[in-house]
Design a protein around this motif. Sequence first.
Motif, mmCIF file in Angstrom:
data_model
loop_
_atom_site.group_PDB
_atom_site.id
_atom_site.type_symbol
_atom_site.label_atom_id
_atom_site.label_comp_id
_atom_site.label_asym_id
_atom_site.label_seq_id
_atom_site.Cartn_x
_atom_site.Cartn_y
_atom_site.Cartn_z
ATOM 1 N N LEU A 6 -20.433 -2.928 8.371
ATOM 2 C CA LEU A 6 -20.063 -2.117 9.517
ATOM 3 C C LEU A 6 -19.089 -1.042 9.047
ATOM 4 O O LEU A 6 -18.263 -1.289 8.179
ATOM 5 C CB LEU A 6 -19.375 -3.019 10.554
ATOM 6 N N VAL A 7 -19.200 0.144 9.609
ATOM 7 C CA VAL A 7 -18.251 1.214 9.345
ATOM 8 C C VAL A 7 -17.791 1.777 10.682
ATOM 9 O O VAL A 7 -18.405 1.536 11.721
ATOM 10 C CB VAL A 7 -18.858 2.345 8.484
ATOM 11 N N TRP A 8 -16.699 2.511 10.654
ATOM 12 C CA TRP A 8 -16.195 3.189 11.850
ATOM 13 C C TRP A 8 -16.456 4.667 11.672
ATOM 14 O O TRP A 8 -16.073 5.258 10.659
ATOM 15 C CB TRP A 8 -14.704 2.907 12.024
ATOM 16 N N LEU A 9 -17.113 5.285 12.660
ATOM 17 C CA LEU A 9 -17.451 6.702 12.600
ATOM 18 C C LEU A 9 -16.617 7.478 13.603
ATOM 19 O O LEU A 9 -16.457 7.053 14.747
ATOM 20 C CB LEU A 9 -18.935 6.903 12.908
ATOM 21 N N SER A 10 -16.113 8.625 13.168
ATOM 22 C CA SER A 10 -15.303 9.469 14.036
ATOM 23 C C SER A 10 -15.815 10.902 13.906
ATOM 24 O O SER A 10 -15.939 11.424 12.805
ATOM 25 C CB SER A 10 -13.839 9.379 13.608
ATOM 26 N N TRP A 11 -16.116 11.533 15.049
ATOM 27 C CA TRP A 11 -16.624 12.907 15.050
ATOM 28 C C TRP A 11 -16.142 13.616 16.310
ATOM 29 O O TRP A 11 -15.879 12.997 17.324
ATOM 30 C CB TRP A 11 -18.149 12.927 14.958
ATOM 31 N N ASP A 12 -16.008 14.917 16.219
ATOM 32 C CA ASP A 12 -15.614 15.778 17.343
ATOM 33 C C ASP A 12 -14.363 15.281 18.068
ATOM 34 O O ASP A 12 -14.291 15.296 19.289
ATOM 35 C CB ASP A 12 -16.755 15.919 18.350
ATOM 36 N N ASN A 13 -13.367 14.822 17.327
ATOM 37 C CA ASN A 13 -12.098 14.334 17.884
ATOM 38 C C ASN A 13 -12.297 13.222 18.905
ATOM 39 O O ASN A 13 -11.537 13.101 19.866
ATOM 40 C CB ASN A 13 -11.299 15.483 18.506
ATOM 41 N N ARG A 14 -13.311 12.426 18.736
ATOM 42 C CA ARG A 14 -13.548 11.285 19.621
ATOM 43 C C ARG A 14 -12.910 10.038 19.034
ATOM 44 O O ARG A 14 -12.548 9.980 17.870
ATOM 45 C CB ARG A 14 -15.050 11.030 19.773
ATOM 46 N N ARG A 15 -12.839 9.028 19.850
ATOM 47 C CA ARG A 15 -12.346 7.729 19.426
ATOM 48 C C ARG A 15 -13.339 7.143 18.413
ATOM 49 O O ARG A 15 -14.536 7.254 18.601
ATOM 50 C CB ARG A 15 -12.204 6.875 20.678
ATOM 51 N N PRO A 16 -12.866 6.543 17.311
ATOM 52 C CA PRO A 16 -13.783 5.965 16.322
ATOM 53 C C PRO A 16 -14.671 4.890 16.945
ATOM 54 O O PRO A 16 -14.236 4.106 17.779
ATOM 55 C CB PRO A 16 -12.846 5.360 15.281
#
Length: 162
Positions: A6-16
């Motif tokens: 599992l990984v944590w993804l963060s994009w467009d200043n959203r919550r991971p």
Amino acid sequence: MKKAGLVWLSWDNRRPAPAWFAAVDGAYVVLADRAGSAEQPLPGLVDAGAVEVVVPAKPATNRLASWSAAVRRLEPGSDEWTTAAQVLRTERLNAAGLDSQLDRWQSEADLLVLEPTGEITEALGRYDGSSRLETPSGSPATTRGKRPITLHRRSKRRPKLT
């Protein structure tokens, strides 16, 4: 990444957001839900140009590394899509309807390739010292109110010692 499930993804200043993935020919492929189906919800990831990938350490309370990736959508029905879907199918835990899974993914989800840009934002000895604590996301859940009276519980008043 080899041992992470599992990984944590963060994009467009959203919550991971947590996401399961699969390694396919040296690239990392993620399945993103398109229309609220039973797959993993990653809204807006298909339109994001870049994403930050945070790899958790075991136990998953710490970060091991963080790197930047470009997001590319695979066209359904292409050879690359079929290869990636077959690998993702083996990684998908608790899948319902295995016989129609690939057809459902073609119509209801996007297969996205996370291509590393070469920028490692955090690694051993180079961690960001800022706090990553976030407030819990909103929920319609509420408490039921006052706790019920319980019989045969020990009294909170204790006798005086003499």
